[in-house]
Structure formats: C-alpha cells, structure tokens
Enzyme design. Structure first.
Site, PDB file in Angstrom:
ATOM      1  N   GLY A  54       0.849  -1.197   0.000  1.00  0.00           N
ATOM      2  CA  GLY A  54       0.000   0.000   0.000  1.00  0.00           C
ATOM      3  C   GLY A  54       0.874   1.231   0.000  1.00  0.00           C
ATOM      4  O   GLY A  54       2.065   1.147   0.315  1.00  0.00           O
ATOM      5  N   CYS A  81       5.410  -6.010   1.679  1.00  0.00           N
ATOM      6  CA  CYS A  81       5.737  -4.577   1.553  1.00  0.00           C
ATOM      7  C   CYS A  81       5.075  -3.765   2.665  1.00  0.00           C
ATOM      8  O   CYS A  81       5.405  -3.933   3.830  1.00  0.00           O
ATOM      9  CB  CYS A  81       5.386  -4.076   0.157  1.00  0.00           C
ATOM     10  SG  CYS A  81       6.158  -2.497  -0.200  1.00  0.00           S
ATOM     11  N   TYR A  82       4.098  -2.919   2.354  1.00  0.00           N
ATOM     12  CA  TYR A  82       3.426  -2.181   3.443  1.00  0.00           C
ATOM     13  C   TYR A  82       2.860  -3.171   4.462  1.00  0.00           C
ATOM     14  O   TYR A  82       2.915  -2.937   5.680  1.00  0.00           O
ATOM     15  CB  TYR A  82       2.299  -1.305   2.876  1.00  0.00           C
ATOM     16  CG  TYR A  82       1.474  -0.630   3.964  1.00  0.00           C
ATOM     17  CD1 TYR A  82       1.906   0.560   4.553  1.00  0.00           C
ATOM     18  CD2 TYR A  82       0.273  -1.194   4.421  1.00  0.00           C
ATOM     19  CE1 TYR A  82       1.176   1.170   5.569  1.00  0.00           C
ATOM     20  CE2 TYR A  82      -0.466  -0.596   5.432  1.00  0.00           C
ATOM     21  CZ  TYR A  82      -0.015   0.589   5.997  1.00  0.00           C
ATOM     22  OH  TYR A  82      -0.727   1.185   7.001  1.00  0.00           O
ATOM     23  N   HIS A 168       8.304  -7.915  -3.331  1.00  0.00           N
ATOM     24  CA  HIS A 168       7.022  -8.364  -3.896  1.00  0.00           C
ATOM     25  C   HIS A 168       7.164  -9.748  -4.537  1.00  0.00           C
ATOM     26  O   HIS A 168       7.617  -9.844  -5.679  1.00  0.00           O
ATOM     27  CB  HIS A 168       6.531  -7.349  -4.936  1.00  0.00           C
ATOM     28  CG  HIS A 168       6.056  -6.077  -4.332  1.00  0.00           C
ATOM     29  ND1 HIS A 168       4.764  -5.893  -3.894  1.00  0.00           N
ATOM     30  CD2 HIS A 168       6.710  -4.930  -4.059  1.00  0.00           C
ATOM     31  CE1 HIS A 168       4.631  -4.686  -3.387  1.00  0.00           C
ATOM     32  NE2 HIS A 168       5.802  -4.072  -3.472  1.00  0.00           N
ATOM     33  N   GLU A 170       4.881 -11.491  -5.729  1.00  0.00           N
ATOM     34  CA  GLU A 170       3.862 -11.693  -6.765  1.00  0.00           C
ATOM     35  C   GLU A 170       4.277 -11.208  -8.148  1.00  0.00           C
ATOM     36  O   GLU A 170       3.649 -11.560  -9.138  1.00  0.00           O
ATOM     37  CB  GLU A 170       2.541 -11.017  -6.337  1.00  0.00           C
ATOM     38  CG  GLU A 170       2.534  -9.493  -6.338  1.00  0.00           C
ATOM     39  CD  GLU A 170       3.141  -8.859  -5.077  1.00  0.00           C
ATOM     40  OE1 GLU A 170       3.897  -9.556  -4.372  1.00  0.00           O
ATOM     41  OE2 GLU A 170       2.883  -7.668  -4.821  1.00  0.00           O
ATOM     42  N   ASP A 226     -13.951  -9.442 -23.476  1.00  0.00           N
ATOM     43  CA  ASP A 226     -14.497  -9.179 -22.137  1.00  0.00           C
ATOM     44  C   ASP A 226     -16.022  -9.101 -22.142  1.00  0.00           C
ATOM     45  O   ASP A 226     -16.679  -9.762 -21.335  1.00  0.00           O
ATOM     46  CB  ASP A 226     -13.921  -7.863 -21.571  1.00  0.00           C
ATOM     47  CG  ASP A 226     -12.411  -7.871 -21.588  1.00  0.00           C
ATOM     48  OD1 ASP A 226     -11.841  -8.967 -21.662  1.00  0.00           O
ATOM     49  OD2 ASP A 226     -11.812  -6.786 -21.537  1.00  0.00           O
ATOM     50  N   LYS A 366      -6.975 -10.706 -18.021  1.00  0.00           N
ATOM     51  CA  LYS A 366      -7.404 -11.087 -19.365  1.00  0.00           C
ATOM     52  C   LYS A 366      -7.288 -12.594 -19.634  1.00  0.00           C
ATOM     53  O   LYS A 366      -8.221 -13.201 -20.159  1.00  0.00           O
ATOM     54  CB  LYS A 366      -6.527 -10.336 -20.374  1.00  0.00           C
ATOM     55  CG  LYS A 366      -7.047 -10.364 -21.777  1.00  0.00           C
ATOM     56  CD  LYS A 366      -8.079  -9.300 -21.917  1.00  0.00           C
ATOM     57  CE  LYS A 366      -8.556  -9.098 -23.316  1.00  0.00           C
ATOM     58  NZ  LYS A 366      -9.448  -7.931 -23.379  1.00  0.00           N
TER      59      LYS A 366
END
Ligand code: XMP
Length: 510
Positions: A54, A81-82, A168, A170, A226, A366
């Site tokens: 964040g 992180c945060y 991170h 991810e 989409d 996507k």
C-alpha cells in the site's frame, strides 16, 4: 472451500497476489482491510491471510491498519511490503523512512535457511518498491532475508506463524516469487490446492443468479473478449432477463457484425439487439479529420444510440459491464492510485437510469477471462481475438472517413490478418492490422500510370500494450500480403510496413 484472505491495504499489485494464489489452485478472496473482524475471519475458515502492499506509511495518522487481534488467531499471516511493515508495527517493532534512499527495482536477495525459502537459492533477484523499512525487529521475530539496502528484507515468527517480506513475491521480476508463495500456501498454511477455475465459474453464476433474480439486466456487447464472456456468464445467471445491445457503428472489421450476431443470437441463444447504426455514424463523422474529434464523436454517438435502444426496453434494474481488473486499475477505480485514465469508448452511459451495476469479471485478468470463455463454450476464434479499439476502424482510416475508405480498409485488413494467421499461433504478433493512410503515390499497372492510396501494415509484440515492439514477421508473409492487397483491393497501389515501436509511436495510428 479452502481459501486465503487477502487484506487489501491499497497496493498496486493486490489482484496480482490473488491471481498468483489462484494459479496455485487455492481460492483467494480480496477484502478491504477495514471490512472484516477477527471473529468473521475465524468463522469464514480462512487457511491463511496475506496483507498487501500500500502507498502509506504505518505511522501516518490515517494509515490503513487492521486489528492487531488478527495476528493472534493462530492463522498464518504473510505481510508483503506495506503489509510487512504493518505486521512489524502491530507486533511492537519499528518502521523507519529512508527518504533519501528508496529502494525501487531489482535487488539481490540473500536468504537464510527457512521453510518460507525452501527451494529458493541463497542469492536471487527480488523486486523492491519501498521507502519505509523495518528498522526494529519485533520480539519473537528473526530476520530471514536481507538485501544490500534493506537490513530486514524478510522476517518470521515461526511460533506464531507470522511472516513478512519487504519485496514483492507476486511480480515476475522476483525470481523465486511463486516458490515463496507456494511455500506459504502449502507447507505453512496447509492448503491442498484443489480449487479450479470451473469452481469459480459456477460460483459466479450462482452468485449472480441470486443477485439478479427477477431483474432486467442490460449489457453493451462489443463482440470483444471481455463483453462476450460477461454476456455469456450473465446469460447463464439471468437467462432471458439479460438483453445485450450490440451497436454496429459500421467501423468494425470485415464480416464482424454478422459474426457477433450469429454467435450470440443463433449459436448461444442470447437475447441480442443489433443496432445497425452505420449510416448514422458516417453522417456524424463526415468531413472530420482530427483524430481526437473522431474518437469523441464516436463515443458520444455510441452512448446516444445505446440510450435510445435501452429506453425502448422499459425499466432496467441492472447495467452490466465487462470491466476486467486492469480496467479497474487503469481508471483508478479501485483503492490503488490512478495510473492513467481509461480510454474505452463511452464508458458508463450515465444517462440511463438503473439501480445496480454488475461487473462479474472485475477481479480477473485477461487470460483468466479467456479461460472462462473457453470453459463456457465460446469459440476459440472469439476468445483469442486481438484487442480492437472502441472507435474501431475510424482510428485506422487516417483523416476523413467515408464508406468507401472503410470498405477498402476492411478488405486490406482481412487479407493481412488472413496471411498472418497462417503462421503458427505462438509465432503470431499480439496485434496486427492494416491502416489506410491519407497518402497517395504513383504506381504502374500494366502499361498505365496509377495514383492510388497507401496501406500501412502494423504488427506488434507486447506483454501489456503499454510498450510494444514492432514484430519481425517473415518477409514471405509481408510479400504475400502486399501482393494480395495490391491485386485484390481496388485503389491501392502501395503497401508499407510500420517499423516503429511504442514508445515513441502508439500501437494505433490515431
Ligand atoms: P495505443 O494506440 O494507445 O493502444 O498504443 C494500446 C492498445 O489499446 C488499444 N486501444 C483502444 N482500446 N478503446 C479501446 O478499448 C480505445 O479507444 C483504444 N485505443 C487504442 C489498441 O488497439 C492497443 O491494443
């Protein structure tokens, strides 16, 4: 169902964390940090909790914080992180700001032997993006990783099963990111990994069947991936109560209007209204050459047509949209900071009165949407379509638009796509199309001089369309496309290939 709670503290990568967890076949639910109590967490039976990153500093008076009691539930927590700094702060540690030495980008991560780093090299690359750092390790924790600038790149309290990583895991730049998440999910949280996308699809359908019961639902269908997948999901959930409006503005690719109509109305049995508004759009665009004005006219006219059709349907309770997660981030609609305003045509037609918005794909990326499309039985041809701009061929006919120019471009574009499509799927560029330029040039045909229009071919390879490389497609493909276009499309005497990357050029010419 086995699931992980992702507590959202407003970071950019929050959905990416959820996606990485889902990729390991564990269901992940993202909730705003303030929306759940410790009791509810226990009641819901989460196997683990992840605190996201964040933009705040933990000591700011209005910094997002969750209850400290969450750390005492006995459920494993991973702070990122945060989230890592918050975990340190809530556990009695100290966080400092390194205002003059923010760590941003790749860093060498040196790890200790620890279950969180099972299978991770002692030294590997990780992705850092922070100014604050954990400067005082809370009691009970030990530092388990460092970087040159970060004395505590990871810490753990094994007894309480609390873990924090400053980097991170991810993002793909973190070399062993998936492995680290895997270590958290399986050995530490004890997940079994039996969740499948099929479950998610049936859950969305069940959830929306309940939410939409007895309500009229309206969706603007463009025929893109989409909105097509959203239409199909909502068709399963709402059946005949769903109406899709497909505005054919005449600026679609060759045969596309009929293709969309056939697929949805005939093959899939969706309630579809096709509005043939070609002439209307052409009239509005007559004499207009400026790219931004053309885009604006199309956007406004689209809303007008949609609104007129919607009004004929009477009261609509729910307006559905095929918004996917990158749209949410790009338009700054989530908790994250605004990156750029979304450039989709029209956006929400706010002129239509409705009570609710349904966005069943809002949490998905996507490729996940494409997988759902396949699961729901959409043809691969539709699911794997390249992106197509809302204003359609209007931004690929340079200058003023006429019916003839659109038709010329449709023919040339169809030939180019057909030739590229002969390449193996993984050798194809990510987007490829033709542009009708406003340049004319001299040619020779038979013994006669010609003075015809020029087609430009554009093909790019990219991960995210924010940057793109011009594609090195084989000369033979270009040769065949060029010769077919000049032979088969009247009025074209020259074909060129666009070798500009983005930046500085954009993918589209206008
Ligand atoms: P640019 O030209 O900005 O395009 O480099 C990046 C990607 O976005 C597509 N694009 C649009 N998509 N509405 C859309 O939904 C639009 O107005 C629009 N303009 C560009 C473009 O085709 C490329 O994939």
């Amino acid at each position: 169902m086995e699931k992980i709670l992702i507590l959202d503290f407003g970071g950019q990568y929050n959905q990416l964390i959820a996606r990485r967890v889902r990729e390991q076949h564990v269901y992940a639910e993202i909730l705003p940090y303030h929306s759940i109590t410790p009791d509810k967490i226990v009641e819901a039976g989460y196997k683990g909790i992840i605190f996201t990153g964040g933009p705040n500093s933990v000591y700011e008076p209005d910094a997002p914080r969750c209850e400290e009691a969450i750390l005492r539930l006995g459920i494993p927590v991973l702070g990122i992180c945060y989230g890592a700094q918050l975990l340190a702060y809530l556990s009695g540690g100290h966080v400092s700001s390194a205002k003059n030495s923010s760590e941003y980008g790749k860093a060498v991560l040196k790890t200790e032997r620890h279950p969180l780093f099972e299978g991770v090299s002692d030294e590997s690359l990780c992705w850092m993006s922070h100014t604050d750092y954990i400067s005082g390790i809370p009691a009970g924790f030990e530092v388990i990783a460092r970087t040159e600038n970060c004395p505590c790149a990871a810490m753990a309290d094994d007894a309480r099963r609390l873990y924090a990583v400053q980097f991170h895991p991810e993002v793909t730049h973190t070399e062993f990111g998936n492995r680290i998440l895997n270590n958290f999910l399986f050995p530490i949280c004890g997940c079994s990994g039996d969740w499948m996308m099929e479950n998610y699809v049936s859950e969305i359908i069940t959830e929306y069947s309940r939410k939409l019961r007895g309500k009229k639902v309206l969706l603007a269908l463009s025929g893109g991936v989409d909105s097509s997948v959203a239409a199909l999901l909502l068709h399963r959930a709402a059946g005949a109560n769903l109406t899709c409006i497909f505005v054919d503005h005449g600026l679609l690719r060759k045969g596309e209007g009929d293709f969309v109509e056939n697929t949805f109305r005939r093959e899939l049995g969706v309630n579809l209204i096709r509005v043939n508004a070609q002439e209307r759009f052409l009239k509005k665009l007559a004499g207009v050459a400026d790219p931004e004005t053309k885009r604006k006219i199309i956007g406004e006219e689209f809303i007008r047509v949609f609104e007129e059709e919607a009004k004929k349907l009477g009261k609509i309770e729910v307006l559905a949209q095929g918004t996917i997660y990158p749209d949410v981030i790009e338009s700054g609609k989530g908790d994250s900071a605004v990156i750029k305003s979304h450039h989709n045509v029209g956006g929400l037609p706010s002129v239509i009165a409705f009570d609710e918005i349904a966005e069943p794909l809002r949490n998905l990326f996507k490729d996940e949407v494409r997988r759902i499309g396949i699961l729901l039985g959409l043809r691969r041809e539709l699911v794997n379509r390249q992106p197509f701009p809302g204003p359609g061929l209007a931004v690929r006919v340079i200058g003023e638009i006429t019916k003839e120019k659109v038709r010329t471009l449709q023919e040339a574009d169809a030939i180019f796509r057909e030739e590229v499509d002969r390449c193996a799927p993984d050798a194809r560029p990510d987007q490829y199309f033709a542009v009708l330029t406003d340049t004319r040039s001299v040619g020779v045909m038979g013994d006669a001089r010609t003075y015809g229009a020029m087609i430009a071919l554009r093909a790019v390879s990219t991960d995210d369309f924010m940057t793109a490389q011009w594609s090195r497609i084989p000369y033979e493909v270009l040769e065949k496309a060029s010769s077919r276009i000049t032979n088969e499309v009247p009025g074209i005497s020259r074909v060129v290939y666009d070798i500009s990357s983005k930046p500085p050029a954009t993918v589209e010419w206008e």
